[in-house]
Design an enzyme around this catalytic site. Sequence first.
Site, PDB file in Angstrom:
ATOM      1  N   TRP A  96      14.372   1.836   2.454  1.00  0.00           N
ATOM      2  CA  TRP A  96      13.881   3.186   2.771  1.00  0.00           C
ATOM      3  C   TRP A  96      14.940   4.011   3.465  1.00  0.00           C
ATOM      4  CZ3 TRP A  96      10.217   3.837  -0.397  1.00  0.00           C
ATOM      5  CH2 TRP A  96       9.385   2.773  -0.739  1.00  0.00           C
ATOM      6  N   ASP A 114      11.482   7.412  10.554  1.00  0.00           N
ATOM      7  CA  ASP A 114      10.475   7.046   9.559  1.00  0.00           C
ATOM      8  C   ASP A 114       9.649   5.901  10.147  1.00  0.00           C
ATOM      9  OD1 ASP A 114       8.960   6.162   7.451  1.00  0.00           O
ATOM     10  OD2 ASP A 114      10.639   5.863   6.074  1.00  0.00           O
ATOM     11  N   LYS A 150      -0.219   2.904   5.336  1.00  0.00           N
ATOM     12  CA  LYS A 150      -0.013   1.564   5.874  1.00  0.00           C
ATOM     13  C   LYS A 150      -0.880   1.356   7.126  1.00  0.00           C
ATOM     14  CE  LYS A 150       4.418   1.718   3.648  1.00  0.00           C
ATOM     15  NZ  LYS A 150       4.362   0.644   2.647  1.00  0.00           N
TER      16      LYS A 150
END
Lengths: 361, 361
Positions: free
Chosen positions: A103, A172, A196
Amino acid sequence: MGKRIYNFNAGPAALPLTALKEIQEEILDFKGSGMSVLEVSHRSKWFDDVINEAIERTRRLLNLGDDFRVLFVQGGASLQFCMIPMNLSLDARPVDYINTGTWSTKAIKEAKIQGKDVREIGSSEERNFAYIPKDFQVDEDAAYLHFTSNNTIKGTQWAKFPHSGDIPLVCDMSSDIMSRAFDVRPFGLIYAGAQKNIGPSGTAMVIIREDMLERVPDYLPTMLKYTTFAEKGSMFNTPACFVIYTINLVLKWLEETIGGMENMERINREKGAIIYDFIDQSDFYVGTADKDSRSLMNVTFRLPDEELEKKFVEEALKEGLGGLKGHRSVGGCRASIYNATGLEAVRALVEFMGEFQRKQG
Amino acid sequence: MGKRIYNFNAGPAALPLTALKEIQEEILDFKGSGMSVLEVSHRSKWFDDVINEAIERTRRLLNLGDDFRVLFVQGGASLQFCMIPMNLSLDARPVDYINTGTWSTKAIKEAKIQGKDVREIGSSEERNFAYIPKDFQVDEDAAYLHFTSNNTIKGTQWAKFPHSGDIPLVCDMSSDIMSRAFDVRPFGLIYAGAQKNIGPSGTAMVIIREDMLERVPDYLPTMLKYTTFAEKGSMFNTPACFVIYTINLVLKWLEETIGGMENMERINREKGAIIYDFIDQSDFYVGTADKDSRSLMNVTFRLPDEELEKKFVEEALKEGLGGLKGHRSVGGCRASIYNATGLEAVRALVEFMGEFQRKQG
């Protein structure tokens, strides 16, 4: 209704059963409106209450000061990868990134596409991202320092956040937001895809410090400016109403059932200890992340060979333990144990792991 | 559960009751997965089936040729306002727009922000957008011609789509997609926020002709390129799974209960006739759009004064008829009668309108 499984999915992932039951109850008639929550106007009192409650719960849970705004932006963390350099990079200033996996790499790529002066000041790529880098030097004139707090694919997590002095942190937190207590003040911006720890897929939560809003260039398209979302309370256009509604139910569970961030962190640490202690005493299961960099959200591990890993995932599912396959890019096994995957699920997993190992003789 | 109202909301709007009931049944255990549809992975067989079914239903309902792709992009129509010129404008070619109200105006604004050679070749602004322009000349070298097929706020709709020769049409169909049969072939791109005719808020459906994909510049951010969504089946990142799931249920209702676009159009014409015929024989209610430009989706009308309009909206709600207030920017009254608002609701509305008028003496 069939039996619900223990859900170890990496995202979309388990949600609190209480939240799902509230959705079920309200889906035909929301708060006496005579309409589904899917049918009420986003300009109605009903939805105003929902979005304001979600924002206030976020403020309380994360102990946000008045200088932070809570926004909901569609497009997931992936759209944030491009919005962040677009909005916050300041002309001609470098933007610093620490690369801890898939990511982070994508976030770096999007900043480069825009021709920003991207500096990768730390990386653990040389050991397949098995650890969180410790030695890095933040540029004195950096517009921000970007990092990924938890790495779902590699199973690593920042135990302590990087120090960057006056340079704002941009993070993030898709896979560990609301999983532990922390000090938000050094952060200029925190973003998280909801799917999530805080809800279903379909929106990112963006927590932005007000001084960051002053950086937003006028010339950007309206829907790509954080100021648009800040000025209009995330309702310049119709937001992802149902997703925000569900986030609010998850945050309600966090506040009222769990009892806030400290309790949630304690439970998450206990969950992590149960499974990592088991792995550490085993010579059959091997964790893939360095011990000091292990994630409390995504436990990645290998078995002696790929055939056994496949069998492990299949047999686990038969026993009601789902989602244990590692990410398709790395293989192996992964147990994602986000907030809504409780102690009971983790205990059931460890029990199954023991049995599976014994059966292999 | 309380009594469900007749829902005349402009969006988010009424959904078929059958779809809501399916959601209710499946919210704790989706297709025997042991997980909620909110909890299954977007990379699972379960979700693959959902998104593929939604795409196939769209193909069948709109009679799409193989050269069209169906994409799901978060951010609503408003993000499309900027993505369209960014992706499809071709260097140095003019982009033509017809201005029929609030949403067209916003689309034009976003193209101008990007410095495109925007030509407003037709407009009904001089009469407050009460009609659809008939006289306009499409530029021979235009990259596309953009228009808004139905104008929710002004209550107008294109009865026949504009002719543009070889210039591809680009159309915002947010408020009348799937409401009638039409020939898609002249369209380079059709986009629609889901929350009016096909689902809840949280995604736009984008139908793009493959030759348009060749126009997409390489240098764009990944999440702003149509090619990213086309190449990855709208799953470069986690899509708005629940929204797509609900869209599929609405499209299922359109196919299996309504019986396709021709039937839907016939019903919508009947609904429109009932309410417009009533307005036309009345000297109390006055339609605001020119007769030849009237929308079959959003019926806008005025009462003799604003006090009566307020009373009308309030008393209607007491009688179980919700969402009749006009858009805050124009006032008056508006009945949005999208696909899921049936004949029964329209008949109940007309009956109430008659009674309300009589009571005022």
